[in-house]
Design a protein around this motif. Structure first.
Motif, short mmCIF file in Angstrom:
data_model
loop_
_atom_site.label_atom_id
_atom_site.label_comp_id
_atom_site.label_asym_id
_atom_site.label_seq_id
_atom_site.Cartn_x
_atom_site.Cartn_y
_atom_site.Cartn_z
N ALA A 123 -27.74 12.89 14.32
CA ALA A 123 -27.38 11.47 14.15
C ALA A 123 -25.92 11.26 14.54
CB ALA A 123 -27.60 11.03 12.72
N ASP A 124 -25.64 10.09 15.07
CA ASP A 124 -24.27 9.77 15.46
C ASP A 124 -24.10 8.26 15.43
OD1 ASP A 124 -21.68 9.88 16.57
OD2 ASP A 124 -22.25 11.68 17.67
N ASP A 125 -22.86 7.82 15.40
CA ASP A 125 -22.60 6.38 15.39
C ASP A 125 -22.28 5.84 16.78
OD1 ASP A 125 -20.17 7.57 15.71
OD2 ASP A 125 -19.14 6.44 14.15
N ASN A 126 -22.38 6.70 17.79
CA ASN A 126 -22.06 6.32 19.15
C ASN A 126 -23.19 6.79 20.06
OD1 ASN A 126 -20.96 5.83 21.62
ND2 ASN A 126 -19.11 7.04 21.29
N ARG A 127 -23.76 5.89 20.82
CA ARG A 127 -24.91 6.24 21.67
C ARG A 127 -24.55 7.26 22.74
NH1 ARG A 127 -29.31 2.83 21.43
NH2 ARG A 127 -29.80 3.18 23.62
N ALA A 128 -23.34 7.20 23.26
CA ALA A 128 -22.93 8.13 24.32
C ALA A 128 -22.86 9.57 23.81
CB ALA A 128 -21.58 7.71 24.89
N ASP A 129 -22.57 9.76 22.53
CA ASP A 129 -22.50 11.11 21.97
C ASP A 129 -23.87 11.75 21.77
OD1 ASP A 129 -19.77 10.99 21.98
OD2 ASP A 129 -19.60 10.40 19.87
N LEU A 130 -24.94 11.00 21.92
CA LEU A 130 -26.28 11.54 21.79
C LEU A 130 -26.85 12.00 23.12
CD1 LEU A 130 -27.68 9.13 19.11
CD2 LEU A 130 -27.22 11.56 18.87
N ILE A 131 -26.05 11.93 24.17
CA ILE A 131 -26.41 12.54 25.44
C ILE A 131 -25.66 13.87 25.49
CG2 ILE A 131 -26.36 12.34 27.95
CD1 ILE A 131 -26.39 9.29 27.54
N TYR A 132 -26.38 14.95 25.26
CA TYR A 132 -25.77 16.27 25.18
C TYR A 132 -25.59 16.83 26.59
CZ TYR A 132 -26.20 16.78 20.13
OH TYR A 132 -26.05 16.65 18.78
N GLU A 133 -24.36 17.25 26.88
CA GLU A 133 -24.04 17.86 28.17
C GLU A 133 -24.23 19.38 28.05
OE1 GLU A 133 -22.75 16.22 30.95
OE2 GLU A 133 -22.81 14.25 30.01
N LYS A 134 -24.06 20.05 29.15
CA LYS A 134 -24.26 21.49 29.22
C LYS A 134 -23.35 22.24 28.25
CE LYS A 134 -24.37 25.16 32.65
NZ LYS A 134 -24.22 25.47 34.06
N ASP A 135 -22.12 21.76 28.05
CA ASP A 135 -21.19 22.47 27.17
C ASP A 135 -21.66 22.46 25.71
OD1 ASP A 135 -20.81 19.74 26.97
OD2 ASP A 135 -18.65 19.88 26.65
N ARG A 136 -22.42 21.47 25.31
CA ARG A 136 -22.95 21.41 23.93
C ARG A 136 -24.30 22.08 23.81
NH1 ARG A 136 -22.38 15.28 22.24
NH2 ARG A 136 -23.14 16.04 20.25
N LEU A 137 -24.97 22.32 24.93
CA LEU A 137 -26.31 22.91 24.90
C LEU A 137 -26.29 24.43 25.09
CD1 LEU A 137 -28.16 20.26 27.07
CD2 LEU A 137 -28.46 20.64 24.63
N LEU A 138 -25.26 24.96 25.76
CA LEU A 138 -25.20 26.40 26.03
C LEU A 138 -25.04 27.20 24.75
CD1 LEU A 138 -23.09 26.97 29.24
CD2 LEU A 138 -25.34 27.89 28.75
N ALA A 139 -25.75 28.31 24.68
CA ALA A 139 -25.60 29.23 23.55
C ALA A 139 -24.18 29.78 23.55
CB ALA A 139 -26.61 30.36 23.67
N PRO A 140 -23.61 29.99 22.38
CA PRO A 140 -22.24 30.52 22.35
C PRO A 140 -22.18 31.96 22.87
CG PRO A 140 -23.16 30.42 20.14
CD PRO A 140 -24.15 29.77 21.06
#
Length: 174
Positions: A123-140
């Protein structure tokens, strides 16, 4: 006399329910564990040396019935190698405003690069933050992994990567 039975029965249900133990959780302070096979947030996986498993084939985007995934592939070069194959996913986005959590993208992935985790808090308060880019999807990166771009393990082929038979040096890294 019959007119009083209906309301009294309703009050009886209310009274018995009032003294039962509550079935609620103080979320977000207390979080219940999810089922092991719960389909939550997506993750782009890595090989043990740190190279990405995504080859930019775009099959996950084609399989998505909600059109929530956008992939743009690019070619690996000898100087910049992000995956063991000839291509990698240069741009990878998942729009969680559209995602229905069906898992068809997971089934379509030929390299098991895309999997789903047990994380469910998106959940987020900003619609743009709910589009996950590669940097947030990649395993650490785990200990022993090198951040890409880097060459493949010496002596290994892309076929070794896909079969999971990478000859890693002692300690896990290259």
């Amino acid at each position: 006399m019959v007119e009083f039975r209906g309301p009294l029965a309703g009050f009886g249900v209310t009274l018995t329910t009032m003294f039962k133990k509550p079935n609620t959780v103080n979320y977000p302070e207390e979080k219940r564990p999810t089922a092991p096979r719960y389909h939550g947030r997506h993750r782009l996986n890595r090989y043990p040396d740190g190279l990405e498993k995504c080859i930019g084939c775009e099959l996950c985007a084609w399989a998505c019935p909600a059109d929530a995934i956008y992939v743009e592939g690019a070619d690996n070069t000898d100087t910049e190698r992000y995956s063991p194959g000839e291509r990698y996913g240069r741009i990878y986005q998942i729009n969680y405003l559209r995602c229905i959590g069906c898992g068809l993208c997971i089934e379509a992935c030929p390299t098991r690069a895309l999997t789903m985790t047990n994380e469910y808090e998106m959940a987020d308060d900003n619609r743009a933050d709910l589009i996950y880019e590669k940097d947030r999807l990649l395993a650490p990166l785990e200990p022993g992994m090198d951040p890409p771009p880097h060459p493949m393990v010496p002596g290994a082929t892309d076929e070794d990567y896909y079969r999971g038979t990478i000859p890693l040096a002692e300690g896990g890294g290259r």
